[in-house]
Design an enzyme around this catalytic site. Sequence first.
Site, PDB file in Angstrom:
ATOM      1  CB  CYS A  43      16.294 -45.396 -14.651  1.00 11.44           C
ATOM      2  SG  CYS A  43      15.027 -44.112 -14.641  1.00 11.44           S
ATOM      3  CG  HIS A  96      12.038 -41.075 -10.201  1.00 15.93           C
ATOM      4  ND1 HIS A  96      12.336 -42.420 -10.350  1.00 15.93           N
ATOM      5  CD2 HIS A  96      11.731 -40.910  -8.893  1.00 15.93           C
ATOM      6  CE1 HIS A  96      12.205 -43.029  -9.186  1.00 15.93           C
ATOM      7  NE2 HIS A  96      11.839 -42.134  -8.283  1.00 15.93           N
TER       8      HIS A  96
END
Length: 704
Positions: free
Chosen positions: A264, A168
């Site tokens: 996150c 990511h």
Amino acid sequence: MNSPIRFLMCPPDHYDVDYVINPWMEGNIHKSSRDRAVEQWQQLFHILKDHAVVDLVQPQPGVPDMVFTANAGLVLGDTVVLSRFFHKERQGEEPFFKQWFEDKGYTVHELPKDLPFEGAGDALLDREGRWLWSGYGFRSELDSHPYLAKWLDIEVLSLRLMDERFYHLDTCFCPLSGGYLLYYPPAFDAYSNRLIEMRVPPEKRIAIAEVDAANFACNAVNIDSVVVMNKASDELKGRLAAVGFQVIETPLTEFLKAGGAAKCLTLRVTEPVRVEVHANVSVESRTIQMEGHLLDSGLLNRALDLVVENSGSFKVLNFQLGEQRQSTSAAEVKVSAPSHEVMEGILSQLIDLGAVALPQDECDAKLEPVTQAGVSPDNFYVTTIYPTEVRIDGQWIKVQNQRMDGAIAVTRTQSGLVARCKLLRDLEVGEQVVVDVQGIRTVRKTESREQRNTQEFSFMSAGVSSERRVELVVEQVAWELRQIRDQGGKVVVTAGPVVIHTGGGEHLVRLIREGYVQALLGGNAIAVHDIEQNLMGTSLGVDMKRGIAVRGGHRHHLKVINTIRRYGSIAKAVEEGVLKSGVMYECVRNGVPFCLAGSIRDDGPLPDTQMDLIKAQQEYSRLLEGADMILMLSSMLHSIGVGNMTPAGVKMVCVDINPAVVTKLSDRGSVESVGVVTDVGLFLSLLVQQLDKLTSPYRIAQMV
């Protein structure tokens, strides 16, 4: 805390590592401590509450990664783009996050179901609100970026992720207040790093080391001058402090087991909108089609790999598989790239594989004039070995003089438009040159499986193998040579001095004498050592019969050069009876033209050696015209030059003892090219023996 900044978090009530969807999860299935995870999450929660407002979404059983709320979606103002998770394991989170956003009054946009986008994990706003950094490559698709630009009315900058550990964008990239950027450059491709450097000045870029990247230092939460992260080295903390940031470390090791940390675990849901910023995205998409034996030839795989390796993305829109063994397949593929520059690079390579635009998308080639002799306009299309056509005034025109590494020059004559492949140095003022990649197509030969796989004497498919029986290769080459000779065809030999050193000279002599060779290309050295062997019995001063060095033999080649120079040419030495045997003798006696291209290392040189490089290239090109086969015999330098001048369709046999040389010479992407890793003297000996076995000339079967 009364703050305009709000975050969304999800308590880790159901958190565990239940599956593997990233490298960090490997070996950590059910190895996370629930108590420790809750403790670490609570520490992060309270740190953030000291600086912002934190909202909570209700955790749900069966979706353990829901704790990573950064992937819920992307928020800007009162608009949210909901995530479309790549892995089915996380897709169950989508309805719960959608419900939360709708309950809070956000306008929710949903991407098509087959278009992955993983929210603020792969889309990070510049903290000044000027643009949106969007990642792609592992979890989110490039084709999602135009949707983001449209729905959020913001400029989107696309960054390709290259390291699967940083799957990511937020694992390796963290925009900070004041225009600063914390990031790990090796996680991105060259284009993305260049884009970052164009947008963020050097004094604002904080590139981190791998040790900090592996501790997820970039997966940080930034609130004004505060940066909250799992762990940072003293060196990184010092650099951040030097530009005014306070680092707060809070251990998140239990969440690292699932591939996440501070960022996150949070989603910023109060992102202000700058009214002067509007939608802009450089992502470009084209649809191409391919036809042929796409699967068994590996052509489709090569095309798709090429797209991804060059920072693009693809979607197969339509695929029709050939129903019969001899039937061809067809595919339509949507190709996307982060910029026109990248798209142009991808398409130019796809064109080489035979990809073409859809009929309704066909357009004329772009032409720009030559304003300086020998200089092309920028962005010119670089030609390949394959037959090429360009579309001008709605008509497809075949390019003449096809070769590699040239430009396409277009001129208007009384008989119509003419397109020629020309070297840069040959371009003339007034010619038009094809630029960009539109309106160009290459013509790839489509062969049936039977032709390629079962025909008794089909020429070997492209490849290099030292394990392949040399005898089998020789049999096929010999059959081809006999066929070409008996049909009045043309074989060109490119040879290096190793042919002489390994004892292959006598066999090459027979090939020339018996009509198998129609032109010889090489350098000064092959002629010198051939003549040395035939006048003095040595090659490089080594007695060819006894295999030992002769006293004073290192001077022999210079004596030979001097002798030929005395007579003015090789042909004159033959005429005068001085040179009575050998490769060069047979060329002269049998009227086989040759060209010796000189180099800076040449002794002498021989009077026949062309020391003007451009003239030598021109002569090589002339002698290669109409060739049916080229034998490249242990001469990498000259053979590479020959390969660049030769269009597709010409059979090429590359022989060398060094596998690296053979690979270089045979890697043209042409099915007519084969590499043979063996001693060139042995190869020629076996070739002559095999030709002796072919007692009858090749005859074309007559149709009854």
